[in-house]
Write a protein that holds these residues in place. Structure first.
Motif, mmCIF file in Angstrom:
data_model
loop_
_atom_site.group_PDB
_atom_site.id
_atom_site.type_symbol
_atom_site.label_atom_id
_atom_site.label_comp_id
_atom_site.label_asym_id
_atom_site.label_seq_id
_atom_site.Cartn_x
_atom_site.Cartn_y
_atom_site.Cartn_z
ATOM 1 N N ALA A 116 0.855 -1.295 0.166
ATOM 2 C CA ALA A 116 0.008 0.129 -0.065
ATOM 3 C C ALA A 116 0.889 1.180 -0.190
ATOM 4 O O ALA A 116 0.687 2.168 -0.757
ATOM 5 N N ILE A 117 1.957 1.179 0.728
ATOM 6 C CA ILE A 117 2.876 2.338 0.774
ATOM 7 C C ILE A 117 3.525 2.518 -0.498
ATOM 8 O O ILE A 117 3.740 3.707 -0.903
ATOM 9 N N ILE A 118 4.151 1.712 -1.025
ATOM 10 C CA ILE A 118 4.621 1.407 -2.580
ATOM 11 C C ILE A 118 3.602 2.267 -3.540
ATOM 12 O O ILE A 118 3.968 2.820 -4.331
ATOM 13 N N PHE A 119 2.442 1.680 -3.256
ATOM 14 C CA PHE A 119 1.374 2.186 -4.409
ATOM 15 C C PHE A 119 1.129 3.706 -4.065
ATOM 16 O O PHE A 119 0.596 4.434 -5.206
ATOM 17 N N CYS A 120 1.054 4.036 -2.950
ATOM 18 C CA CYS A 120 0.852 5.468 -2.617
ATOM 19 C C CYS A 120 2.100 6.372 -3.157
ATOM 20 O O CYS A 120 1.908 7.371 -3.785
ATOM 21 N N ILE A 121 3.121 5.946 -3.086
ATOM 22 C CA ILE A 121 4.427 6.669 -3.608
ATOM 23 C C ILE A 121 4.207 6.633 -5.129
ATOM 24 O O ILE A 121 4.548 7.639 -5.643
ATOM 25 N N LEU A 122 3.954 5.613 -5.651
ATOM 26 C CA LEU A 122 3.656 5.503 -7.022
ATOM 27 C C LEU A 122 2.564 6.437 -7.348
ATOM 28 O O LEU A 122 2.559 7.044 -8.710
ATOM 29 N N GLN A 123 1.549 6.631 -6.632
ATOM 30 C CA GLN A 123 0.504 7.695 -6.844
ATOM 31 C C GLN A 123 1.081 8.892 -7.047
ATOM 32 O O GLN A 123 0.575 9.620 -8.202
ATOM 33 N N PHE A 124 1.891 9.354 -6.211
ATOM 34 C CA PHE A 124 2.415 10.587 -6.182
ATOM 35 C C PHE A 124 3.299 10.673 -7.300
ATOM 36 O O PHE A 124 3.092 11.896 -7.934
ATOM 37 N N LEU A 125 4.053 9.944 -7.479
ATOM 38 C CA LEU A 125 5.039 9.986 -9.099
ATOM 39 C C LEU A 125 4.194 10.224 -10.009
ATOM 40 O O LEU A 125 4.651 11.021 -10.848
ATOM 41 N N ALA A 126 3.427 9.333 -9.877
ATOM 42 C CA ALA A 126 2.391 9.316 -11.425
ATOM 43 C C ALA A 126 1.619 10.518 -11.388
ATOM 44 O O ALA A 126 1.526 11.165 -12.510
ATOM 45 N N MET A 127 1.184 10.952 -10.303
ATOM 46 C CA MET A 127 0.140 12.283 -10.376
ATOM 47 C C MET A 127 1.250 13.507 -10.926
ATOM 48 O O MET A 127 0.903 14.355 -11.564
ATOM 49 N N THR A 128 2.436 13.390 -10.079
ATOM 50 C CA THR A 128 3.217 14.402 -10.335
ATOM 51 C C THR A 128 3.724 14.526 -11.990
ATOM 52 O O THR A 128 3.616 15.592 -12.523
ATOM 53 N N TRP A 129 4.015 13.601 -12.511
ATOM 54 C CA TRP A 129 4.345 13.445 -13.946
ATOM 55 C C TRP A 129 3.207 13.717 -14.741
ATOM 56 O O TRP A 129 3.367 14.420 -15.869
ATOM 57 N N TYR A 130 2.076 13.288 -14.462
ATOM 58 C CA TYR A 130 0.768 13.470 -15.136
ATOM 59 C C TYR A 130 0.479 15.204 -15.160
ATOM 60 O O TYR A 130 0.427 15.765 -15.914
ATOM 61 N N SER A 131 0.726 15.536 -14.007
ATOM 62 C CA SER A 131 0.403 17.235 -13.816
ATOM 63 C C SER A 131 1.443 17.938 -14.531
ATOM 64 O O SER A 131 1.174 19.049 -15.247
ATOM 65 N N ILE A 132 2.820 17.601 -14.428
ATOM 66 C CA ILE A 132 3.631 18.539 -15.114
ATOM 67 C C ILE A 132 3.662 18.421 -16.774
ATOM 68 O O ILE A 132 4.220 19.377 -17.318
ATOM 69 N N SER A 133 2.878 17.264 -17.473
ATOM 70 C CA SER A 133 2.761 17.299 -18.527
ATOM 71 C C SER A 133 1.902 18.269 -19.249
ATOM 72 O O SER A 133 1.866 18.532 -20.288
ATOM 73 N N TYR A 134 1.098 19.221 -18.301
ATOM 74 C CA TYR A 134 0.381 20.273 -18.627
ATOM 75 C C TYR A 134 1.228 21.420 -19.091
ATOM 76 O O TYR A 134 0.671 22.512 -19.555
ATOM 77 N N ILE A 135 2.567 21.359 -18.640
ATOM 78 C CA ILE A 135 3.490 22.713 -18.436
ATOM 79 C C ILE A 135 4.385 22.382 -19.606
ATOM 80 O O ILE A 135 5.066 21.491 -19.716
ATOM 81 N N PRO A 136 4.296 23.410 -20.517
ATOM 82 C CA PRO A 136 5.014 23.287 -21.763
ATOM 83 C C PRO A 136 6.735 22.818 -21.300
ATOM 84 O O PRO A 136 7.247 23.786 -20.653
ATOM 85 N N PHE A 137 7.096 22.043 -21.809
ATOM 86 C CA PHE A 137 8.770 21.706 -21.515
ATOM 87 C C PHE A 137 9.063 21.241 -20.362
ATOM 88 O O PHE A 137 10.322 21.019 -20.093
ATOM 89 N N ALA A 138 7.942 20.774 -19.236
ATOM 90 C CA ALA A 138 8.498 20.787 -18.028
ATOM 91 C C ALA A 138 8.844 19.292 -17.790
ATOM 92 O O ALA A 138 9.865 19.098 -17.072
#
Length: 161
Positions: A126-148
């Motif tokens: 569960a902890i590993i999946f929470c960390i992966l949630q954070f990383l995936a959400m971060t990667w997803y979010s920065i995809s909206y910022i050009p060249f981020a």
């Protein structure tokens, strides 16, 4: 009757005449200030849930509470952007080729976090999946910022070499 048909065909139909589903799915039926307010409310609720989950982590059965609140927080934060661009446009943009992998990993981790806590009873997973949630959400979010994403990749590449 002809006036109504003319308005419909020209795209000038009033919002009251739209069906309920169309009004819900069309972000433009809300005023800009209402969309921004609901975005802020939903995003703040997401942050609050994530922080609350983190605070509950150290209680008995805290891991279950953490996983649930952290996952709900991420869902609320993700849903908040629906108020800015509308749910259909949000879904279309989530599954664009540049975001497809991040979206799938993020959604998969949301589900797997809850599975690890409630069905598999694996705290470490569960902890590993929470960390992966954070990383995936971060990667997803920065995809909206050009060249981020390019900047992040270059930063990590420079740090690792």
């Amino acid at each position: 009757m002809m006036d109504k048909l003319r308005r419909v065909l020209s795209g000038q139909e009033e919002n009251e005449e739209l069906g309920l589903t169309a009004q819900v799915l069309d972000a433009s039926t809300l005023s800009y200030s209402a969309r921004v307010k609901w975005f802020v409310i939903c995003f703040a609720a997401g942050i609050l849930c994530s922080l609350l989950g983190s605070a509950l982590l150290f209680l008995p059965n805290g891991l279950k509470l953490f996983a649930v609140f952290y996952t709900l927080g991420n869902i609320a934060a993700l849903a908040s952007t629906c108020f800015l661009m509308g749910p259909l446009k949000q879904l279309k943009r989530m599954f664009e080729p540049t975001r497809l992998i991040a979206t799938i990993v993020m959604l998969l981790c949301l589900v797997l976090t809850l599975c690890a806590v409630f069905w598999w009873h694996k705290k470490g997973l569960a902890i590993i999946f929470c960390i992966l949630q954070f990383l995936a959400m971060t990667w997803y979010s920065i995809s909206y910022i050009p060249f981020a994403r390019d900047a992040v990749m270059k930063c990590f590449t420079t740090c690792l070499t």
